[in-house]
Scaffold this active site. Structure first.
Site, PDB file in Angstrom:
ATOM      1  CG  MET A  75       6.379   2.503   4.896  1.00  0.00           C
ATOM      2  SD  MET A  75       6.587   1.558   6.434  1.00  0.00           S
ATOM      3  CE  MET A  75       7.040  -0.034   5.811  1.00  0.00           C
ATOM      4  CD  GLU A  76       9.248   5.398   0.741  1.00  0.00           C
ATOM      5  OE1 GLU A  76       8.393   5.136  -0.117  1.00  0.00           O
ATOM      6  OE2 GLU A  76       8.930   5.803   1.884  1.00  0.00           O
ATOM      7  CG  MET A 113      -1.935  -1.133   1.203  1.00  0.00           C
ATOM      8  SD  MET A 113      -2.921  -1.190  -0.319  1.00  0.00           S
ATOM      9  CE  MET A 113      -3.600  -2.830  -0.193  1.00  0.00           C
ATOM     10  CB  CYS A 114       4.464   1.959  -0.106  1.00  0.00           C
ATOM     11  SG  CYS A 114       4.962   1.761   1.588  1.00  0.00           S
ATOM     12  CG  HIS A 115       1.148   6.748  -1.985  1.00  0.00           C
ATOM     13  ND1 HIS A 115       0.775   6.539  -0.682  1.00  0.00           N
ATOM     14  CD2 HIS A 115       0.014   7.050  -2.664  1.00  0.00           C
ATOM     15  CE1 HIS A 115      -0.522   6.706  -0.562  1.00  0.00           C
ATOM     16  NE2 HIS A 115      -1.012   7.019  -1.750  1.00  0.00           N
ATOM     17  CG  ASP A 138      24.238 -12.186   0.542  1.00  0.00           C
ATOM     18  OD1 ASP A 138      23.995 -13.417   0.547  1.00  0.00           O
ATOM     19  OD2 ASP A 138      24.729 -11.600  -0.441  1.00  0.00           O
TER      20      ASP A 138
END
Length: 167
Positions: A115-116, A72-74, A130
């Site tokens: 969120m970014e 749901m992120c833009h 990793d």
């Protein structure tokens, strides 16, 4: 709740009526590891290459692709992403030291960049994992969290200082 349609289904919030304003968010996280792993990272002695350079690039790439990962992120036109790594030299209860990442995301837009920043911090730590997993499979990621956000209607928000999350 604006994240739900009239029928109760999740939806992307319509931000078309919101003004574009400068936005900034800072997220952080810690990757705990053996002291010898941190020494090898700092000495540039990891077989896969320059760990922190790769992690920095991974963080920027993750921030740019957040809308593809979080449903749901833009999609945002990021103005900048900064990534800073610091050592966490104090061993925890398990004798592990660490690397802390701070990721800052900025834009001028109609919705925030939290969120970014969180995606950037998360991916930076995953990239380090990793690149070092062959020598230290017991590494663990801790305390991925939003530290601060600025801009928009709600203005400034800052996390209270948490002793367990400080470097």
């Amino acid at each position: 709740m604006t994240h739900f349609s009239e029928s109760g289904r999740a939806r992307m919030v319509d931000v078309s009526q919101k003004s574009s304003t400068p936005r900034e968010a800072v997220a952080s996280g810690i990757l705990r590891m053996q002291a010898s792993t941190l020494e090898r990272i700092r000495a540039g002695n990891i077989a896969k290459g320059d760990v922190l350079t790769v992690a920095d690039v991974a963080a920027v790439m993750a921030a740019k692709r957040t809308a593809e990962l979080i449903p749901m992120c833009h999609s945002l036109a990021l103005a900048g992403v900064e990534v800073v790594f610091t050592d966490v030299p104090m061993p925890d209860d398990h004798g592990c030291v660490g690397i802390k990442v701070h990721a800052v995301a900025r834009c001028v837009g109609q919705t925030g960049v939290e969120m970014e920043a969180l995606c950037a911090a998360s991916m930076a730590l995953l990239a380090i994992y990793d690149m070092c997993k062959s020598i230290d499979r017991g590494m663990r990621i801790e305390f991925i969290q939003l530290e601060e956000k600025r801009g928009g209607k709600s203005g400034l928000w800052q996390r209270d200082s948490l002793p367990m999350a400080e470097s």
